[in-house]
Design a protein around this motif. Structure first.
Motif, PDB file in Angstrom:
ATOM      1  N   ASP A  68       0.845  -1.188   0.000  1.00  0.00           N
ATOM      2  CA  ASP A  68       0.000   0.000   0.000  1.00  0.00           C
ATOM      3  C   ASP A  68       0.879   1.236   0.000  1.00  0.00           C
ATOM      4  N   HIS A  69       0.506   2.194  -0.874  1.00  0.00           N
ATOM      5  CA  HIS A  69       1.314   3.398  -1.029  1.00  0.00           C
ATOM      6  C   HIS A  69       0.391   4.608  -1.162  1.00  0.00           C
ATOM      7  N   ALA A  70       0.811   5.711  -0.569  1.00  0.00           N
ATOM      8  CA  ALA A  70       0.123   6.989  -0.724  1.00  0.00           C
ATOM      9  C   ALA A  70       1.141   7.966  -1.287  1.00  0.00           C
ATOM     10  N   LEU A  71       0.843   8.485  -2.478  1.00  0.00           N
ATOM     11  CA  LEU A  71       1.731   9.442  -3.138  1.00  0.00           C
ATOM     12  C   LEU A  71       1.020  10.786  -3.170  1.00  0.00           C
ATOM     13  N   ILE A  72       1.492  11.724  -2.382  1.00  0.00           N
ATOM     14  CA  ILE A  72       0.849  13.026  -2.251  1.00  0.00           C
ATOM     15  C   ILE A  72       1.433  13.965  -3.291  1.00  0.00           C
ATOM     16  N   PHE A  73       0.544  14.672  -3.998  1.00  0.00           N
ATOM     17  CA  PHE A  73       1.007  15.528  -5.092  1.00  0.00           C
ATOM     18  C   PHE A  73       0.398  16.917  -5.046  1.00  0.00           C
ATOM     19  N   GLU A  74       1.037  17.795  -5.800  1.00  0.00           N
ATOM     20  CA  GLU A  74       0.540  19.144  -6.054  1.00  0.00           C
ATOM     21  C   GLU A  74       0.635  19.371  -7.555  1.00  0.00           C
ATOM     22  N   ALA A  75      -0.285  20.171  -8.078  1.00  0.00           N
ATOM     23  CA  ALA A  75      -0.273  20.487  -9.505  1.00  0.00           C
ATOM     24  C   ALA A  75      -1.162  21.707  -9.725  1.00  0.00           C
ATOM     25  N   ARG A  76      -1.317  22.038 -10.986  1.00  0.00           N
ATOM     26  CA  ARG A  76      -2.244  23.090 -11.382  1.00  0.00           C
ATOM     27  C   ARG A  76      -3.164  22.523 -12.447  1.00  0.00           C
ATOM     28  N   VAL A  77      -4.409  22.968 -12.399  1.00  0.00           N
ATOM     29  CA  VAL A  77      -5.379  22.711 -13.456  1.00  0.00           C
ATOM     30  C   VAL A  77      -5.864  24.089 -13.868  1.00  0.00           C
ATOM     31  N   GLY A  78      -5.385  24.551 -15.005  1.00  0.00           N
ATOM     32  CA  GLY A  78      -5.671  25.933 -15.376  1.00  0.00           C
ATOM     33  C   GLY A  78      -5.063  26.851 -14.333  1.00  0.00           C
ATOM     34  N   GLU A  79      -5.877  27.713 -13.771  1.00  0.00           N
ATOM     35  CA  GLU A  79      -5.406  28.649 -12.740  1.00  0.00           C
ATOM     36  C   GLU A  79      -5.566  28.103 -11.329  1.00  0.00           C
ATOM     37  N   ARG A  80      -6.144  26.939 -11.202  1.00  0.00           N
ATOM     38  CA  ARG A  80      -6.402  26.364  -9.874  1.00  0.00           C
ATOM     39  C   ARG A  80      -5.249  25.495  -9.405  1.00  0.00           C
ATOM     40  N   ARG A  81      -4.844  25.712  -8.177  1.00  0.00           N
ATOM     41  CA  ARG A  81      -3.840  24.861  -7.522  1.00  0.00           C
ATOM     42  C   ARG A  81      -4.578  23.670  -6.937  1.00  0.00           C
ATOM     43  N   ILE A  82      -4.065  22.481  -7.171  1.00  0.00           N
ATOM     44  CA  ILE A  82      -4.735  21.270  -6.705  1.00  0.00           C
ATOM     45  C   ILE A  82      -3.772  20.476  -5.830  1.00  0.00           C
ATOM     46  N   HIS A  83      -4.295  19.901  -4.776  1.00  0.00           N
ATOM     47  CA  HIS A  83      -3.534  19.013  -3.895  1.00  0.00           C
ATOM     48  C   HIS A  83      -4.258  17.681  -3.939  1.00  0.00           C
ATOM     49  N   GLY A  84      -3.492  16.605  -3.966  1.00  0.00           N
ATOM     50  CA  GLY A  84      -4.152  15.313  -4.039  1.00  0.00           C
ATOM     51  C   GLY A  84      -3.272  14.183  -3.571  1.00  0.00           C
ATOM     52  N   CYS A  85      -3.846  12.995  -3.642  1.00  0.00           N
ATOM     53  CA  CYS A  85      -3.130  11.802  -3.231  1.00  0.00           C
ATOM     54  C   CYS A  85      -3.543  10.636  -4.125  1.00  0.00           C
ATOM     55  N   ASP A  86      -2.542   9.915  -4.600  1.00  0.00           N
ATOM     56  CA  ASP A  86      -2.750   8.656  -5.303  1.00  0.00           C
ATOM     57  C   ASP A  86      -2.572   7.539  -4.280  1.00  0.00           C
ATOM     58  N   PHE A  87      -3.614   6.764  -4.058  1.00  0.00           N
ATOM     59  CA  PHE A  87      -3.538   5.610  -3.171  1.00  0.00           C
ATOM     60  C   PHE A  87      -3.403   4.374  -4.047  1.00  0.00           C
ATOM     61  N   LEU A  88      -2.303   3.677  -3.907  1.00  0.00           N
ATOM     62  CA  LEU A  88      -2.017   2.522  -4.744  1.00  0.00           C
ATOM     63  C   LEU A  88      -1.947   1.252  -3.896  1.00  0.00           C
ATOM     64  N   HIS A  89      -2.485   0.179  -4.431  1.00  0.00           N
ATOM     65  CA  HIS A  89      -2.304  -1.144  -3.832  1.00  0.00           C
ATOM     66  C   HIS A  89      -1.725  -2.031  -4.919  1.00  0.00           C
ATOM     67  N   THR A  90      -0.738  -2.832  -4.562  1.00  0.00           N
ATOM     68  CA  THR A  90      -0.120  -3.718  -5.540  1.00  0.00           C
ATOM     69  C   THR A  90      -0.477  -5.175  -5.246  1.00  0.00           C
ATOM     70  N   ASP A  91      -0.572  -5.948  -6.323  1.00  0.00           N
ATOM     71  CA  ASP A  91      -0.874  -7.372  -6.190  1.00  0.00           C
ATOM     72  C   ASP A  91       0.395  -8.157  -5.864  1.00  0.00           C
ATOM     73  N   GLU A  92       0.285  -9.474  -5.864  1.00  0.00           N
ATOM     74  CA  GLU A  92       1.423 -10.342  -5.510  1.00  0.00           C
ATOM     75  C   GLU A  92       2.592 -10.188  -6.476  1.00  0.00           C
ATOM     76  N   ASP A  93       2.293  -9.754  -7.713  1.00  0.00           N
ATOM     77  CA  ASP A  93       3.340  -9.574  -8.726  1.00  0.00           C
ATOM     78  C   ASP A  93       3.929  -8.163  -8.716  1.00  0.00           C
ATOM     79  N   GLY A  94       3.451  -7.316  -7.800  1.00  0.00           N
ATOM     80  CA  GLY A  94       3.958  -5.958  -7.704  1.00  0.00           C
ATOM     81  C   GLY A  94       3.284  -4.978  -8.647  1.00  0.00           C
ATOM     82  N   ARG A  95       2.222  -5.420  -9.347  1.00  0.00           N
ATOM     83  CA  ARG A  95       1.491  -4.522 -10.250  1.00  0.00           C
ATOM     84  C   ARG A  95       0.354  -3.841  -9.485  1.00  0.00           C
ATOM     85  N   ILE A  96       0.039  -2.640  -9.899  1.00  0.00           N
ATOM     86  CA  ILE A  96      -1.020  -1.864  -9.256  1.00  0.00           C
ATOM     87  C   ILE A  96      -2.366  -2.460  -9.637  1.00  0.00           C
ATOM     88  N   ASP A  97      -3.113  -2.927  -8.623  1.00  0.00           N
ATOM     89  CA  ASP A  97      -4.425  -3.508  -8.892  1.00  0.00           C
ATOM     90  C   ASP A  97      -5.575  -2.650  -8.348  1.00  0.00           C
TER      91      ASP A  97
END
Length: 139
Positions: A68-97
């Motif tokens: 389980d991984h949480a990748l916290i990010f910042e970016a822009r969408v047009g003029e808006r500043r966005i904060h977010g998080c990608d929550f990833l879970h990987t299977d037995e083979d290490g691929r994101i499921d």
């Protein structure tokens, strides 16, 4: 550092694609229903890369089991500043499921929904083309 983060930061969409499980479930911050499958998830990620500017991961949290991984990010969408998080879970083979994205504030989420809506036709076309190529290779 998680391989997905490395691939995103390198803008390496082939590597991103390879890290996704065939049956990955992608839950968008702006769509009600999750998307299932590597083709559509990879196409969505390509669409996001066209919509976001000044994207950067600012923090990474990994669970004790390293699946389980949480990748916290910042970016822009047009003029808006966005904060977010990608929550990833990987299977037995290490691929994101399982891939869940959350963003804030609401004004940025709304801007993201509008921008991704404008990308939807291209995303759907890219996913459909990949699925057709896959079916052709199997048949």
């Amino acid at each position: 550092m998680h391989a997905f983060r490395e691939a995103v930061e390198a803008d390496d969409h082939d590597a991103i694609h390879a890290l996704l499980a065939e049956d990955v479930v992608f839950t968008s911050p702006v769509a009600f229903k999750p998307y299932t499958g590597r083709a559509v998830t990879a196409a969505i990620i390509r669409g996001v890369s066209r919509v976001f500017t000044d994207f950067r991961y600012v923090r990474e949290i990994t669970g004790a089991d390293r699946r389980d991984h949480a990748l916290i990010f910042e970016a822009r969408v047009g003029e808006r500043r966005i904060h977010g998080c990608d929550f990833l879970h990987t299977d037995e083979d290490g691929r994101i499921d399982d891939f869940v994205v959350m963003v804030r504030p609401l004004s940025a989420a709304t801007a993201l929904a509008e921008a991704m809506g404008a990308e939807f036709d291209q995303i759907a076309r890219e996913a459909r083309e990949e699925e057709e190529q896959k079916a052709g290779a199997q048949g």
